[in-house]
Design a protein around this motif. Structure first.
Motif, PDB file in Angstrom:
ATOM      1  N   PRO A 117     -50.568  36.161  12.843  1.00 60.37           N
ATOM      2  CA  PRO A 117     -49.899  36.043  14.148  1.00 60.37           C
ATOM      3  C   PRO A 117     -48.487  36.612  14.147  1.00 60.37           C
ATOM      4  CG  PRO A 117     -50.030  33.913  13.060  1.00 60.37           C
ATOM      5  CD  PRO A 117     -50.874  34.846  12.261  1.00 60.37           C
ATOM      6  N   GLU A 118     -47.859  36.704  12.965  1.00 58.73           N
ATOM      7  CA  GLU A 118     -46.489  37.227  12.915  1.00 58.73           C
ATOM      8  C   GLU A 118     -46.407  38.688  13.349  1.00 58.73           C
ATOM      9  OE1 GLU A 118     -48.267  37.605   8.786  1.00 58.73           O
ATOM     10  OE2 GLU A 118     -48.225  36.129  10.397  1.00 58.73           O
ATOM     11  N   LYS A 119     -47.540  39.389  13.399  1.00 58.81           N
ATOM     12  CA  LYS A 119     -47.527  40.776  13.864  1.00 58.81           C
ATOM     13  C   LYS A 119     -47.154  40.875  15.342  1.00 58.81           C
ATOM     14  CE  LYS A 119     -50.639  43.087  10.612  1.00 58.81           C
ATOM     15  NZ  LYS A 119     -51.841  43.943  10.457  1.00 58.81           N
ATOM     16  N   VAL A 172     -41.476  31.341   8.733  1.00 57.01           N
ATOM     17  CA  VAL A 172     -40.538  31.208   7.611  1.00 57.01           C
ATOM     18  C   VAL A 172     -40.802  32.220   6.506  1.00 57.01           C
ATOM     19  CG1 VAL A 172     -40.120  28.767   8.052  1.00 57.01           C
ATOM     20  CG2 VAL A 172     -41.967  29.425   6.509  1.00 57.01           C
ATOM     21  N   LEU A 173     -41.806  33.062   6.669  1.00 57.69           N
ATOM     22  CA  LEU A 173     -42.041  34.107   5.675  1.00 57.69           C
ATOM     23  C   LEU A 173     -40.820  35.008   5.582  1.00 57.69           C
ATOM     24  CD1 LEU A 173     -45.729  35.090   6.594  1.00 57.69           C
ATOM     25  CD2 LEU A 173     -44.972  33.706   4.647  1.00 57.69           C
ATOM     26  N   HIS A 174     -40.527  35.483   4.376  1.00 55.09           N
ATOM     27  CA  HIS A 174     -39.318  36.280   4.154  1.00 55.09           C
ATOM     28  C   HIS A 174     -39.310  37.541   5.014  1.00 55.09           C
ATOM     29  CE1 HIS A 174     -35.842  37.920   2.130  1.00 55.09           C
ATOM     30  NE2 HIS A 174     -36.504  39.048   1.885  1.00 55.09           N
ATOM     31  N   LYS A 175     -40.472  38.143   5.189  1.00 54.92           N
ATOM     32  CA  LYS A 175     -40.532  39.386   5.963  1.00 54.92           C
ATOM     33  C   LYS A 175     -40.202  39.165   7.444  1.00 54.92           C
ATOM     34  CE  LYS A 175     -45.535  39.047   6.799  1.00 54.92           C
ATOM     35  NZ  LYS A 175     -46.843  39.726   6.649  1.00 54.92           N
ATOM     36  N   CYS A 176     -40.204  37.909   7.884  1.00 54.60           N
ATOM     37  CA  CYS A 176     -39.943  37.607   9.300  1.00 54.60           C
ATOM     38  C   CYS A 176     -38.514  37.141   9.545  1.00 54.60           C
ATOM     39  CB  CYS A 176     -40.911  36.530   9.787  1.00 54.60           C
ATOM     40  SG  CYS A 176     -42.652  37.014   9.746  1.00 54.60           S
TER      41      CYS A 176
END
Length: 678
Positions: free
Chosen positions: A488-490, A529-533
Motif C-alpha cells: 500500500p505504500e506505493k 514506518v518503513l525506512h523507505k517511506c
C-alpha cells in the motif's frame, strides 16, 4: 480486584455473565464471570459505594448510591456493542437472543437472555408486514438510558404519520410536535385547572390551593390567546388590574363591562407584569423576546406556536394610520419565529449535554437534518442510525454518515466483520469498504476473506489493477487499488505528488485535496514506518496537519485550529521536506483567521483591533478554499451526552504520600445524577 469490603453486588438481568460490584474502596467494577476478568473500573464516587440497582425496563441502565450523598446513573451498553450492531444490521435472532448456556460459554459473543429481550422478540413476531421499524425502536429504548429516547421515538412516529390516538398518555409531558403543542398540553392542562372553580374543597395537605390552581389555569389560557377566559379568572381572583389591562384585546364593549364590575370591588395589589400587555396588542415577537431573555425557552416556544395557529391576534387598537400587515406575512413571521425559538431551545439542551432532547426539539418542527446532526454530534450513533433508518429518505444522508462513523468505531475495537456489515447498509459504499479493507491488519489470507465479503478483488488482483489504472492516469483509482494491495505504500508518492500540485495552484479547494489525503491516512502504520517511506511520511504528516486545520475552521472546532497550525509549523521547522507550504504563510493565515473571527476577545487592557486590509484578503481566500460543510448542522463544538456532568474519575495522586487524594463533601443531602458511560 477491590481493596476494601464489597457492599453492593448486581447481576445484569440480560447478560448472565456480567456482574457489577460496588466497594468501600470508592470504586465500581464490572466483571466477566466466565473467566474472572475485570472489564472496567469506575472511580466517580467520592466515598464508599453502598448500593447498585438496575432499571426495570432498561436493563443496561443502572444506578449506584454512595456515602458521598450522590445517586449516579450509568449506561452499560458500550460493553455489549456487538449486540447493537447486530440489531442495526438486521441479523437473525440467534445472533441477538440466546439461552444462558450459550451465553456463558467462554469467548462467546454477548447474547440477550432476559425477560425484556424475550418480550421484545414476542411482540416483533406478532407484527405483520415489515417489523424492522418497531424492532429498532424497542431495542433502542431497551439499550438507551432514560434521557429522552422515548420522546424522540414518539416524535418519529408522529412524523411518519402515526395516528394521534396511539400516542402514549405521557407524550404531552415531553417535547411535542408543533401540531400538538397547543392541543395536547396546554388546553388539557388549562381545562383541568379551571375545573377547580367547581370544587368546594382543596386537594388536601400539601396540594396547591384553589387560588393557585386558578391562577395557573389563567396563565395557560393567556398564552393560548384566550383573553376573555383569562380576564374572568383574574376577576375571580380579585386581580382587576390585570384583567382590565388586556380586556381591550377582546372588545371595548367587554372592557367597559369589566370597568362597571370593577366599581363593585377593589384591588389592593398592583403588578407591572408585561405579559398581558404583549398578548393584548398581539406583539408576539416582543413576548417571545421577553421569555427568551429570562431563559424561559419552553414558554417562548409555546407562545410562538400559539401565534402560528392563529390563537393570538393583532388587536385593532394596536394598528396605526390604518395600516396593517397581511395575514400571510404574519404567518410567515410567526413560523420563522417558531423555528428560531425551537433552534435556541435545542442548542440549550445540546450544550447542556442532552443531545437526544436537542434532537427532539428539531423533530418537533420537522427539521430532520438538524435532529440527526445533533444525535451524531452527541455521539448517539446507534440511536441516529435507528432513527434515520425509520425516517427513511429524508434522513438518508445523515444516516449513511452515522453508519460510516459507527463502522470506524467498530474498527477501533477490531470488530471488522461488524464494521463491514454496517458499511454494506450504505448504498454507494465501495469507497468506505476500501478504507476498511486497507486498514485491516490481518495476514494475506484473512485480508482476502474480508475482500471477498466486501465484493472486492484479492490483493494480487488489486496490485495488477493499480498498475494498469496508473498507466491510464487516474490518480484516485490508482491510490484505492494500491491501498488494497500487498504494497500500500506505493500509493504515497502518487497521492502526495497530486496534492502538492494542487496546492501549487491558486484555485484549489478543501474538497479537491481532502479525499486524497483521507485515503492515504488509511495506510497501516507498520507500512508507513518503513525506512523507505520516511520523507513521504513526513510530508503526509505536514499536509494532513494543514488540511486538518482547514477542516477544523470549516466545522468551527475553534479550540484546535491554533494547535493544528502550530503542529504543522513545527514539523516544517524540524524536518527536511519539499511541500508548497511556508511557515510565514501559516502564520499569516492563522492571524487573519483570528482577526476576522474576533477570537482574540478584547479585554480591559487590550481592546479588540479590527482586521487589516491584508488580513481580510488572506481570510477571504481561506474561506473560498474551505467552502461550506456539506452536511448541515455538523458545525460547532460537540457535546457528548453527559459530558457536562460532574465527575471524580480523574484520579490525583498525592506527591507526599503516593496515595489517591480523597474528595469529601460537606454539603448535606447534595445529590447529583450524572449519566456517564463506562
Amino acid at each position: 480486584g477491590h481493596t476494601a469490603p464489597v457492599r453492593g453486588l448486581m447481576w445484569n438481568p440480560e447478560i448472565p455473565y456480567l456482574l457489577i460490584s460496588g466497594s468501600w474502596d470508592y470504586t465500581i467494577r464490572v466483571w466477566d464471570t466466565r473467566d474472572g476478568t475485570c472489564l472496567d473500573t469506575v472511580y466517580d464516587h467520592g466515598a464508599d459505594v453502598y448500593g447498585l440497582t438496575c432499571h426495570p425496563s432498561r436493563p443496561f441502565t443502572m444506578a449506584s448510591c454512595s456515602r458521598d450523598s450522590t445517586v449516579r446513573l450509568w449506561s452499560l451498553t458500550p460493553l455489549i456493542n456487538p449486540l447493537q450492531i447486530n440489531i442495526l444490521a438486521d441479523k437473525g435472532w440467534d445472533e441477538i437472543i440466546g439461552n444462558t448456556d450459550r451465553a456463558v460459554e467462554s469467548g462467546a459473543p454477548p447474547l440477550l437472555c432476559g425477560k425484556v429481550s424475550r418480550d421484545i422478540k414476542q411482540e416483533v413476531e406478532k407484527l405483520t408486514g415489515n417489523p424492522r421499524g418497531k424492532k429498532l425502536r424497542w431495542f433502542s429504548e431497551c439499550f438507551s438510558p432514560p434521557g429522552g429516547s422515548k420522546n424522540l421515538w414518539d416524535l418519529v412516529a408522529v412524523i411518519k404519520g402515526q395516528d394521534d390516538s396511539l400516542l402514549p398518555q405521557n407524550y404531552c409531558k415531553g417535547i411535542m410536535h408543533i401540531k400538538h403543542l397547543i392541543r395536547f398540553r396546554t388546553v388539557s392542562e388549562a381545562q383541568e385547572l379551571t375545573t377547580v372553580k367547581m370544587s368546594k374543597f382543596g386537594g388536601g395537605i400539601g396540594a396547591p390551593s384553589k387560588e393557585e390552581r386558578l391562577k395557573e389555569a389563567a396563565e395557560i389560557h393567556l398564552r393560548l390567546g384566550q383573553i376573555q377566559r383569562y380576564c374572568e379568572l383574574m376577576v375571580e381572583l380579585g386581580e382587576w388590574d390585570k384583567a382590565l389591562s388586556v380586556a381591550p384585546g377582546v372588545s371595548m364593549k367587554y372592557w367597559r363591562k369589566l370597568m362597571q364590575r370593577r366599581a363593585d370591588q377593589l384591588i389592593q395589589e398592583e403588578n407591572d407584569d408585561v405579559i398581558p400587555y404583549c398578548i393584548a396588542i398581539g406583539d408576539v415577537k416582543k413576548l417571545v423576546s421577553f421569555f427568551t431573555s429570562r431563559g424561559q425557552l419552553k414558554e417562548a416556544l409555546l407562545v410562538a406556536q400559539a401565534a402560528c395557529e392563529g390563537n393570538i391576534q393583532m388587536s385593532p387598537l394596536s394598528t396605526t394610520s390604518g395600516s396593517s400587515n397581511s395575514g400571510g406575512n404574519n404567518t410567515d413571521d410567526y413560523n420563522e419565529l417558531l423555528h428560531k425559538v425551537s433552534k435556541e431551545l435545542a442548542e440549550w439542551y445540546f450544550q447542556d449535554g442532552h443531545a437526544v432532547l436537542a434532537a427532539c426539539c428539531h423533530l418537533a418542527v420537522e427539521n430532520i437534518e438538524l435532529a440527526m446532526a445533533n444525535l451524531i454530534r452527541g455521539n448517539e450513533l446507534e440511536l441516529a442510525v435507528s432513527v434515520g433508518t425509520v425516517l427513511g429518505e429524508s434522513a438518508a444522508q445523515a444516516t449513511h454518515y452515522a453508519l460510516e462513523l459507527l463502522a470506524r468505531k467498530c474498527m477501533t475495537v477490531t470488530t471488522w466483520n461488524l464494521a463491514a456489515d454496517l458499511l454494506m447498509m450504505i448504498p454507494d459504499n465501495k469507497l468506505q469498504l476500501i478504507k476498511l479493507c486497507a486498514f485491516y491488519p490481518g495476514c494475506v489470507a484473512e485480508i482476502n476473506d474480508l475482500h471477498e465479503k466486501c465484493n472486492l478483488p484479492d490483493v494480487e488482483e488489486c496490485m495488477r489493477l493499480a498498475e494498469t489504472i496508473q498507466a491510464d492516469g487516474d490518480v484516485f483509482e490508482t491510490i484505492k487499488y494500491y491501498l488494497l494491495s500487498t504494497e500500500p505504500e506505493k500509493a504515497l508518492p502518487i497521492g502526495i505528488q497530486y496534492v502538492k500540485e494542487q496546492l501549487c495552484g491558486s484555485d484549489w479547494t478543501l474538497d479537491s485535496v481532502c479525499p486524497y489525503l483521507d485515503l492515504l491516512s488509511y495506510i497501516r502504520t507498520e507500512r508507513l514506518v518503513l525506512h523507505k517511506c520516511s520523507e513521504l511520511r513526513n510530508e503526509l504528516l505536514i499536509l494532513c496537519g494543514y488540511i486538518g486545520a482547514l477542516l477544523a475552521i470549516r466545522r468551527q472546532y475553534n479550540s484546535i485550529v491554533p494547535a493544528l497550525y502550530e503542529y504543522t509549523s513545527q514539523l516544517l521547522k524540524r524536518r527536511e521536506v519539499s511541500v508548497p507550504l511556508k511557515i510565514e504563510q501559516l502564520s499569516e493565515e492563522l492571524d487573519a483567521w483570528r482577526a476576522c473571527t474576533q477570537l482574540n476577545k478584547p479585554t480591559d487592557e487590550l481592546p479588540c483591533t479590527p482586521p487589516s486590509e491584508s488580513q481580510r484578503t488572506v481570510y477571504s481566500v481561506l474561506v473560498s478554499r474551505i467552502q461550506e460543510e456539506p452536511l448541515k448542522g455538523l458545525v460547532g463544538p460537540d457535546y457528548v451526552t453527559g459530558s457536562n456532568l460532574p465527575s471524580h474519575s480523574a484520579v490525583h495522586i498525592s506527591c507526599l504520600t503516593g496515595l489517591r487524594i480523597q474528595v469529601w463533601f460537606h454539603q448535606q443531602l447534595s445529590t447529583t445524577q450524572p449519566l456517564t458511560h463506562f
